[in-house]
Design a protein around this motif. Sequence first.
Motif, PDB file in Angstrom:
ATOM      1  N   GLN A 112       1.304  -1.538  -3.512  1.00  0.00           N
ATOM      2  CA  GLN A 112       1.794  -0.492  -4.384  1.00  0.00           C
ATOM      3  C   GLN A 112       1.256  -0.679  -5.739  1.00  0.00           C
ATOM      4  OE1 GLN A 112       6.084  -0.485  -3.664  1.00  0.00           O
ATOM      5  NE2 GLN A 112       5.991   1.785  -3.136  1.00  0.00           N
ATOM      6  N   HIS A 113       1.231  -1.993  -6.204  1.00  0.00           N
ATOM      7  CA  HIS A 113       0.547  -2.040  -7.545  1.00  0.00           C
ATOM      8  C   HIS A 113      -0.881  -2.258  -7.419  1.00  0.00           C
ATOM      9  CE1 HIS A 113       4.536  -3.488  -8.642  1.00  0.00           C
ATOM     10  NE2 HIS A 113       4.502  -4.837  -8.616  1.00  0.00           N
ATOM     11  N   ALA A 114      -1.459  -2.573  -6.325  1.00  0.00           N
ATOM     12  CA  ALA A 114      -2.874  -2.457  -6.312  1.00  0.00           C
ATOM     13  C   ALA A 114      -3.292  -1.332  -6.205  1.00  0.00           C
ATOM     14  CB  ALA A 114      -3.440  -3.215  -4.944  1.00  0.00           C
ATOM     15  N   GLY A 115      -2.646  -0.214  -5.370  1.00  0.00           N
ATOM     16  CA  GLY A 115      -3.078   1.229  -5.436  1.00  0.00           C
ATOM     17  C   GLY A 115      -2.921   1.928  -6.881  1.00  0.00           C
ATOM     18  N   ALA A 116      -1.972   1.606  -7.484  1.00  0.00           N
ATOM     19  CA  ALA A 116      -1.818   2.030  -8.936  1.00  0.00           C
ATOM     20  C   ALA A 116      -2.971   1.578  -9.849  1.00  0.00           C
ATOM     21  CB  ALA A 116      -0.247   1.776  -9.480  1.00  0.00           C
ATOM     22  N   ASP A 117      -3.416   0.323  -9.407  1.00  0.00           N
ATOM     23  CA  ASP A 117      -4.194  -0.542 -10.385  1.00  0.00           C
ATOM     24  C   ASP A 117      -5.608   0.155  -9.953  1.00  0.00           C
ATOM     25  OD1 ASP A 117      -4.606  -1.967 -12.752  1.00  0.00           O
ATOM     26  OD2 ASP A 117      -5.051  -3.671 -11.763  1.00  0.00           O
ATOM     27  N   GLY A 118      -5.912   0.908  -8.968  1.00  0.00           N
ATOM     28  CA  GLY A 118      -7.075   1.242  -8.540  1.00  0.00           C
ATOM     29  C   GLY A 118      -8.087   0.361  -7.800  1.00  0.00           C
ATOM     30  N   GLU A 119      -7.333  -0.868  -7.286  1.00  0.00           N
ATOM     31  CA  GLU A 119      -7.803  -1.687  -6.125  1.00  0.00           C
ATOM     32  C   GLU A 119      -7.499  -1.176  -4.787  1.00  0.00           C
ATOM     33  OE1 GLU A 119      -9.789  -4.180  -7.002  1.00  0.00           O
ATOM     34  OE2 GLU A 119      -9.576  -3.807  -9.070  1.00  0.00           O
ATOM     35  N   PHE A 120      -8.296  -0.114  -4.325  1.00  0.00           N
ATOM     36  CA  PHE A 120      -7.663   0.233  -2.782  1.00  0.00           C
ATOM     37  C   PHE A 120      -7.847  -0.339  -1.888  1.00  0.00           C
ATOM     38  CE2 PHE A 120      -9.088   4.404  -5.659  1.00  0.00           C
ATOM     39  CZ  PHE A 120      -7.708   4.510  -6.169  1.00  0.00           C
ATOM     40  N   GLY A 121      -8.804  -1.269  -1.842  1.00  0.00           N
ATOM     41  CA  GLY A 121      -9.230  -2.430  -0.632  1.00  0.00           C
ATOM     42  C   GLY A 121      -7.754  -3.257  -0.569  1.00  0.00           C
ATOM     43  N   LEU A 163       5.630   1.067   6.352  1.00  0.00           N
ATOM     44  CA  LEU A 163       4.601   1.976   6.817  1.00  0.00           C
ATOM     45  C   LEU A 163       4.607   3.342   6.228  1.00  0.00           C
ATOM     46  CD1 LEU A 163       5.631   1.317  10.884  1.00  0.00           C
ATOM     47  CD2 LEU A 163       3.485   0.635   9.464  1.00  0.00           C
ATOM     48  N   ALA A 164       5.655   3.608   5.290  1.00  0.00           N
ATOM     49  CA  ALA A 164       5.851   4.878   4.820  1.00  0.00           C
ATOM     50  C   ALA A 164       4.758   4.780   3.667  1.00  0.00           C
ATOM     51  CB  ALA A 164       7.081   5.133   4.252  1.00  0.00           C
ATOM     52  N   GLY A 165       4.429   3.437   2.980  1.00  0.00           N
ATOM     53  CA  GLY A 165       3.582   3.441   2.259  1.00  0.00           C
ATOM     54  C   GLY A 165       2.158   3.382   2.443  1.00  0.00           C
ATOM     55  N   ARG A 166       2.038   3.486   3.737  1.00  0.00           N
ATOM     56  CA  ARG A 166       0.521   3.313   4.470  1.00  0.00           C
ATOM     57  C   ARG A 166      -0.215   4.621   4.167  1.00  0.00           C
ATOM     58  NH1 ARG A 166      -0.923   0.454   8.734  1.00  0.00           N
ATOM     59  NH2 ARG A 166       0.180  -1.281   7.622  1.00  0.00           N
ATOM     60  N   GLY A 167       0.639   5.932   4.342  1.00  0.00           N
ATOM     61  CA  GLY A 167       0.020   6.912   3.934  1.00  0.00           C
ATOM     62  C   GLY A 167      -0.661   7.037   2.416  1.00  0.00           C
ATOM     63  N   ALA A 168      -0.045   6.517   1.467  1.00  0.00           N
ATOM     64  CA  ALA A 168      -0.563   6.513  -0.038  1.00  0.00           C
ATOM     65  C   ALA A 168      -1.818   5.723   0.077  1.00  0.00           C
ATOM     66  CB  ALA A 168       0.300   6.156  -0.853  1.00  0.00           C
ATOM     67  N   SER A 169      -1.768   4.548   0.888  1.00  0.00           N
ATOM     68  CA  SER A 169      -2.943   3.697   1.006  1.00  0.00           C
ATOM     69  C   SER A 169      -4.226   4.350   1.274  1.00  0.00           C
ATOM     70  CB  SER A 169      -2.986   2.437   1.808  1.00  0.00           C
ATOM     71  OG  SER A 169      -1.740   1.752   1.216  1.00  0.00           O
ATOM     72  N   ASP A 207      -5.422   7.100  -1.094  1.00  0.00           N
ATOM     73  CA  ASP A 207      -6.477   6.488  -2.070  1.00  0.00           C
ATOM     74  C   ASP A 207      -7.786   6.272  -1.764  1.00  0.00           C
ATOM     75  OD1 ASP A 207      -4.404   6.474  -3.829  1.00  0.00           O
ATOM     76  OD2 ASP A 207      -3.658   4.473  -3.417  1.00  0.00           O
ATOM     77  N   LEU A 208      -8.065   6.066  -0.323  1.00  0.00           N
ATOM     78  CA  LEU A 208      -9.155   5.787   0.382  1.00  0.00           C
ATOM     79  C   LEU A 208      -9.934   7.093   0.676  1.00  0.00           C
ATOM     80  CD1 LEU A 208      -8.448   2.392   2.368  1.00  0.00           C
ATOM     81  CD2 LEU A 208      -9.851   2.755   0.313  1.00  0.00           C
ATOM     82  N   GLY A 209      -9.285   8.100   0.563  1.00  0.00           N
ATOM     83  CA  GLY A 209      -9.999   9.514   0.911  1.00  0.00           C
ATOM     84  C   GLY A 209      -9.867   9.986   2.452  1.00  0.00           C
ATOM     85  N   GLN A 210      -9.020   9.079   3.286  1.00  0.00           N
ATOM     86  CA  GLN A 210      -8.909   9.404   4.507  1.00  0.00           C
ATOM     87  C   GLN A 210      -7.546  10.206   4.744  1.00  0.00           C
ATOM     88  OE1 GLN A 210      -8.841   5.448   6.533  1.00  0.00           O
ATOM     89  NE2 GLN A 210     -10.592   4.744   5.440  1.00  0.00           N
ATOM     90  N   PHE A 211      -7.882  11.537   4.423  1.00  0.00           N
ATOM     91  CA  PHE A 211      -6.687  12.463   4.522  1.00  0.00           C
ATOM     92  C   PHE A 211      -6.145  12.862   5.643  1.00  0.00           C
ATOM     93  CE2 PHE A 211      -9.049  13.426   0.586  1.00  0.00           C
ATOM     94  CZ  PHE A 211      -8.438  13.143  -0.363  1.00  0.00           C
ATOM     95  N   ALA A 219      -5.103   8.500 -11.591  1.00  0.00           N
ATOM     96  CA  ALA A 219      -4.628   9.939 -11.833  1.00  0.00           C
ATOM     97  C   ALA A 219      -4.130  10.352 -10.425  1.00  0.00           C
ATOM     98  CB  ALA A 219      -6.073  10.923 -12.032  1.00  0.00           C
ATOM     99  N   GLY A 220      -4.375   9.715  -9.381  1.00  0.00           N
ATOM    100  CA  GLY A 220      -3.619  10.005  -7.967  1.00  0.00           C
ATOM    101  C   GLY A 220      -4.325  11.181  -7.125  1.00  0.00           C
ATOM    102  N   MET A 221      -3.666  11.761  -6.441  1.00  0.00           N
ATOM    103  CA  MET A 221      -4.418  12.490  -5.362  1.00  0.00           C
ATOM    104  C   MET A 221      -4.493  13.924  -5.989  1.00  0.00           C
ATOM    105  SD  MET A 221      -2.614  14.122  -2.047  1.00  0.00           S
ATOM    106  CE  MET A 221      -3.442  15.365  -1.139  1.00  0.00           C
ATOM    107  N   PHE A 222      -3.859  14.336  -7.136  1.00  0.00           N
ATOM    108  CA  PHE A 222      -4.039  15.769  -7.846  1.00  0.00           C
ATOM    109  C   PHE A 222      -5.121  15.816  -8.950  1.00  0.00           C
ATOM    110  CE2 PHE A 222       0.506  15.839  -6.259  1.00  0.00           C
ATOM    111  CZ  PHE A 222       0.057  17.208  -5.371  1.00  0.00           C
ATOM    112  N   ASP A 223      -5.676  14.584  -8.950  1.00  0.00           N
ATOM    113  CA  ASP A 223      -6.772  14.462 -10.192  1.00  0.00           C
ATOM    114  C   ASP A 223      -7.842  15.752 -10.119  1.00  0.00           C
ATOM    115  OD1 ASP A 223      -8.252  13.276 -12.289  1.00  0.00           O
ATOM    116  OD2 ASP A 223      -9.709  12.497 -10.852  1.00  0.00           O
ATOM    117  N   GLY A 224      -8.256  15.920  -8.931  1.00  0.00           N
ATOM    118  CA  GLY A 224      -9.190  17.066  -8.936  1.00  0.00           C
ATOM    119  C   GLY A 224      -8.621  18.309  -9.131  1.00  0.00           C
ATOM    120  N   TYR A 225      -7.314  18.492  -8.720  1.00  0.00           N
ATOM    121  CA  TYR A 225      -6.764  19.878  -9.209  1.00  0.00           C
ATOM    122  C   TYR A 225      -6.669  19.946 -10.726  1.00  0.00           C
ATOM    123  CZ  TYR A 225      -2.880  23.329  -9.280  1.00  0.00           C
ATOM    124  OH  TYR A 225      -2.091  24.327  -9.572  1.00  0.00           O
TER     125      TYR A 225
END
Length: 922
Positions: A659-668, A694-700, A703-707, A848-854
């Motif tokens: 979770q920290h890595a995702g918030a810090d932009g380190e998606f890999g 596993l619930a956090g896997r969706g956020a990962s 973040d990688l754009g695999q919607f 910015a998260g998922m809503f950045d484009g919005y």
Amino acid sequence: MSAPIALPSGLVTFMFTDIEGSTRLARLLGSDYRPVLSEHRRLVRHTLSASDGAELFTEGDSFFAAFADASAALNACRRAQRALAAHPWPAPEAAPRVRMGLHTGYAEPVGGEYTSPEVHRAARIAAAAHGGQVLCSATTARAVGPLPADVTLLDLGLYRLRGFDDRERLYQLIAPGLERQFPRPRTADAATHNLPNQISSFVGRQAERQELRQLVTANRLVTVVGAGGAGKTRLAVEVATEPGGRPRAVAVPVSRDAGRLVERHPDGVWFVDVATVTDPGLVAFAIAAVFGLRPEPGRPILETVVEYVAARRLLLVLDTCDAQPTACAEVITRLLTGSRQARVLATSREPLGVPGEVVWRIPPLSAEPGPAGGPSDAVALLLDRTVAARGGRLPDPAESAQLHRVAARLDGLPLAIELAAARLRVLSVAQLAERLDDVLGVLDAGQEEPVGADRIAGRRHCTLQATVTWSYRTLAPRAARLLRWMSVFAGPVDLGTVQWLLDDDPLGPLAVLVDKSMLQAEPAAGATSYRMLDPIRAYAARRLADVGEEQAARDRHVAWALHALQRAYLGPDGQPVTLSLYALDPLADELRAALRWSATGGSARRGLQLASGLNQWWRERGLAREGRLWLFRLYGRIAETGEMIPEAELAAAYHLHSQHAGADGEFGEELRFSHRAEAAARRAGDAGLLARVLAGRGASLIDLGQFAEAEQVCREVIGWAAANGAVGDALFAVYSLAELLCRRGALDEAAEVLANARPVEAARPAERGRRTVDMLLGMVALARRDLVAAHDHLVVALRSRMRYGFHRRACDTLNAMAVRCALGGDPTTAARLFGGAQATRAALRSTAGMFDGYWTQEQDNLRAAIGDAAFDAGYAEGSRMSLVEAAALALAVEHPDLAAGVRWFVDESAGVGGDGGGPGPG
């Protein structure tokens, strides 16, 4: 002398002598005084006759003689003093102490006597001398021929004799067998103070100077108490010497009586440094010497001092009383009870405990900006001393931030700042700041350690080590142990915390440490907290390691930190309550200290437990990177020690790392640790833990754009959790699924999913403060252009997130409220909220998260609708707001039900608001 004598004329040297304290000596000896007086007369008369001196008269214990030769007069005085000193008197206290004065001038005898003013000048010179001392005027010194090799005349300077307007240069006879050390001559222009002159400038402390001056004016005994190196002496001297009544840029009431203390005490302001006194019995002698008093035969010196002070209006500045606290307390008590107008300004590391004492604790130098935005007192002192250390060169403006960092790190302790400035001769400010973790080592580098009690007294401020040792060596074992153990704390703590650490009642030794200024007591309405200045903490930490207590003390501190962290999640009844990250803010420094020990010398398992408790706090405070670094250090500690960590705890650590890595932009890194967490959770066999991972896997995957993959995973996790009784643990999968549904326009399904999640969220204290369900329902309402529902949900979410300290998530809600304002016809507020949200997000270094484009799309729509100038002006205004100000602006937006002319639903074909699809990148 009965026979007529030939009196010299022309250039005549006059000699006067008398016994110092003759009245007191006569009362002491009684009938034995007459033989002492007779023997004194015999010895003096013998030297006069042997030196061709003409004795004019003898009255009581005094002699008046005249010499034709100045050298003969000087030799007579030398021989007389040596004869008096060598004579076997009945007892030491019976030895008369004779003072002698010489002056040379033109005079003619008339009728067997002299009427010249030169006689009076000689008498005044004798009166200025002390018992055992020989003084002469400049004319006598010039008239004297060559002196023996071992005899000299010491120039004492210019003095105004009583009854004379001009100044006379006085000389003291120095010869073998004669005393050399005497107080200043007793003359009419005796200095009104002996306050030490300062070489460097005094910086800051305007409010403290005014406050202390008023206290000294209103009270007879004021003790300035503070830690070693806190600036007690310098402040006391400054207050005693500076003019009063000057304008001050501080809101302190100025007493009309609080003028220049030297002027308010016509009998002088006298400074005594007790640190130089090596024996308690010598304190009174040191004060007597400053007053120009000599011991009187058969009388305690303290009585002489009290009698002298009794009728005088003076101020005694008694410095470093902690060197001889008992003796100082006794002397001060006697002085103040024996006089009506004398005052004492004392400095000490602990109160003296004298009745009527006003204890004024000197604060550290202020870290608050000065008037008109100038540097704080601490920074101003560092700047001033740095300029001196660098040969008058000002620091580079680029060093300003580092100077502030150094001043803050040194806790406003003047001695530490002075030593730090000296280090800047060889280090840059940035280099010094980097080395301050070893504050004693870097500031004391190159300084010699004082050796022995005398050198410590004389050089107690040469190093921080010596300064703190001065106080530490006076501590009893329990107080010394408490000081060492309290060094494990990073900041202020209350009484209960100290008691928890020691598992004992610490009140007694705690009071000792506060009294000795080793701890700073900071009273508050609820409870008093106790804080250790950083240089003292560094010293105590060294002692803690030296005596072999570090492991036990720091392990105990880690246990306390875990206990405090757990209490933040519980209410007074011990039951879980809605998590408020504000409850963790005051613990941050202590938890970091506990983590540091866990990663270097303690248990990595306990460190992982601490990190787990700070899970959301790190991300919501923009410190996800710090969280990752601590976890990496703990992994290293595990590898180093081989400590066994249960799989469930490893899985939890890997999960929060993801979770920290995702918030810090380190998606890999985010996905990699997500897989590690899954593997460990499966080995642990904990269904709830596995569901959370596993619930956090969706956020990962998001973040990688695999919607699409993310949506599939979320649905699988939600189904698996329902089948395994872990619905609540899959809550993050529900959030991610709702975001994905909203993104692709499946608004009804998203609303249904969120509605079902509301009771689940409400049942989880650690998550419900975020009100994510309301936030996402607000996003659904925005997509539907339902302003009423959007406003209701978003206001609830924003209010809760601000109330419980979820700052990063509050930025999303501010952006959503900006969209609501844009759709509701308030573009200015919308632009300001967009600016405020972005400023806080940038400060938190948050993605910015998922809503950045919005958000970007809605900002572009708003810019197109109101124009670049209006949008940029509003955005810039918002960017200058704090998060609290931006949230207040958003919460003050009028509800659509109350706003005139606003439609509940916005026409999807309207220019502002997009194409009516769900929020997201599209």
